[in-house]
Motif scaffolding. Structure first.
Motif, mmCIF file in Angstrom:
data_model
loop_
_atom_site.group_PDB
_atom_site.id
_atom_site.type_symbol
_atom_site.label_atom_id
_atom_site.label_comp_id
_atom_site.label_asym_id
_atom_site.label_seq_id
_atom_site.Cartn_x
_atom_site.Cartn_y
_atom_site.Cartn_z
ATOM 1 N N PHE A 1 0.876 -1.162 0.000
ATOM 2 C CA PHE A 1 0.000 0.000 0.000
ATOM 3 C C PHE A 1 0.919 1.219 0.000
ATOM 4 O O PHE A 1 1.723 1.399 0.909
ATOM 5 C CB PHE A 1 -0.895 0.009 1.238
ATOM 6 N N LEU B 1 -6.587 -4.136 6.926
ATOM 7 C CA LEU B 1 -6.519 -3.277 5.746
ATOM 8 C C LEU B 1 -6.969 -1.835 5.991
ATOM 9 O O LEU B 1 -6.363 -0.912 5.434
ATOM 10 C CB LEU B 1 -7.314 -3.909 4.602
ATOM 11 N N PRO B 2 -8.026 -1.580 6.778
ATOM 12 C CA PRO B 2 -8.392 -0.172 7.010
ATOM 13 C C PRO B 2 -7.255 0.653 7.612
ATOM 14 O O PRO B 2 -7.055 1.803 7.213
ATOM 15 C CB PRO B 2 -9.591 -0.278 7.960
ATOM 16 N N ALA C 1 -4.001 -0.045 7.310
ATOM 17 C CA ALA C 1 -2.962 0.070 6.277
ATOM 18 C C ALA C 1 -3.276 1.215 5.324
ATOM 19 O O ALA C 1 -2.412 2.061 5.034
ATOM 20 C CB ALA C 1 -2.833 -1.243 5.514
ATOM 21 N N ARG C 2 -4.507 1.267 4.856
ATOM 22 C CA ARG C 2 -4.888 2.323 3.907
ATOM 23 C C ARG C 2 -4.817 3.699 4.567
ATOM 24 O O ARG C 2 -4.365 4.670 3.945
ATOM 25 C CB ARG C 2 -6.294 2.048 3.381
ATOM 26 N N ARG C 3 -5.259 3.770 5.801
ATOM 27 C CA ARG C 3 -5.259 5.066 6.488
ATOM 28 C C ARG C 3 -3.829 5.577 6.691
ATOM 29 O O ARG C 3 -3.544 6.755 6.463
ATOM 30 C CB ARG C 3 -5.964 4.944 7.835
ATOM 31 N N VAL D 1 -1.101 4.868 5.006
ATOM 32 C CA VAL D 1 -0.457 5.236 3.745
ATOM 33 C C VAL D 1 -1.022 6.545 3.212
ATOM 34 O O VAL D 1 -0.290 7.403 2.708
ATOM 35 C CB VAL D 1 -0.609 4.095 2.731
ATOM 36 N N ARG D 2 -2.323 6.723 3.349
ATOM 37 C CA ARG D 2 -2.946 7.977 2.896
ATOM 38 C C ARG D 2 -2.419 9.161 3.715
ATOM 39 O O ARG D 2 -2.034 10.200 3.162
ATOM 40 C CB ARG D 2 -4.460 7.872 3.019
#
Length: 251
Positions: free
Chosen positions: A17, A50-51, A53-55, A57-58
């Motif tokens: 990610f 995953l939530p 991980a995405r947060r 990286v964003r």
């Protein structure tokens, strides 16, 4: 007839990610599991990471942060084998091979949180985030869960006070021992929340973001995190996670 050999299982890193071209920091996410199981890793437990991980990286895009979920060989801890610890150590070596000398945050849930704490001695690790860690009363062999590998790392433990699957008191006791050798240890209590930390999910994710990116990107921690790290026991190890934490944080 000769018995057919079982297929070999290897740990692996999930897809990245974030942008892999100029990585300055890495988060390795370690999913939960079971005390004993030789079954294949749980896709549901991996998906639960995953939530975050995405947060991360964003929020860390300006700092070139990437995240990977570590896919274990087996679903269980499996006693003295401590399979997820070995898999986390392999993942750290693979991270160094791919990205070079970059700081790594180990972020784990449940069994994965215990693995993150155990694998923290790797030289690439700068911080550990342990969410609802599974910590038996005694480690294998009858001794206490080790903490010396946490020296020199920033450590945040988060536990729901109503967790009926992993005992909050055990994570507090480990934090007390770790704080004696490492001042950069803090622990937040999520009042009335259970093992999955769903009731205050937004605040928990905001806390995880603030800690992980603060430790990887050399940016200031939010005041409650800075205060928890600086406070002596028991204050910094029983810090309540306030409702609405993170609403004013950078995104």
């Amino acid at each position: 007839m000769a018995q057919q050999a079982l297929p070999r299982r290897d740990a692996r890193l999930g897809r990245a990610f974030g942008d892999e071209r100029a990585v300055q920091g890495v988060v390795l996410l370690l999913p939960g599991g079971r005390a004993e199981s030789m079954r294949r890793r749980s896709s549901r437990a991996a998906a639960a990471t995953l939530p975050l991980a995405r947060r991360l990286v964003r929020a860390g895009a300006d700092h070139d942060v990437v995240a990977h979920v570590v896919h274990y060989r087996y679903r269980g801890w499996n006693g003295g084998e401590a399979h997820p610890v070995r898999d986390a150590e392999w993942a750290l070596e693979e991270t160094v091979r791919r990205y070079g000398d970059v700081p790594v945050c180990l972020a784990g849930w449940d069994m994965g949180a215990r693995a993150a704490l155990r694998a923290a001695g790797h030289p690439a690790v700068t911080s550990v985030l342990a969410l609802a860690p599974w910590l038996p009363d005694t480690a294998e062999g009858g001794g206490a869960e080790p903490v010396r590998q946490l020296a020199g790392r920033r450590v945040l433990i988060v536990h729901g006070t109503d967790d009926e699957r992993t005992a909050p008191d055990l994570s507090y006791r480990l934090a007390v021992r770790a704080k004696k050798i490492n001042p950069d240890v803090c622990r937040f209590e999520v009042h009335t929340d259970g093992h999955a930390l769903r009731q205050h999910r937004a605040e928990v994710l905001a806390l995880a973001e603030d800690f992980a990116l603060g430790s990887l990107c050399d940016r200031d921690f939010a005041r409650p995190v800075a205060d928890a790290l600086a406070a002596p026991p028991p204050l910094g190890l029983r810090m309540p996670l306030a409702a609405g934490f993170g609403r004013s944080l950078r995104h």
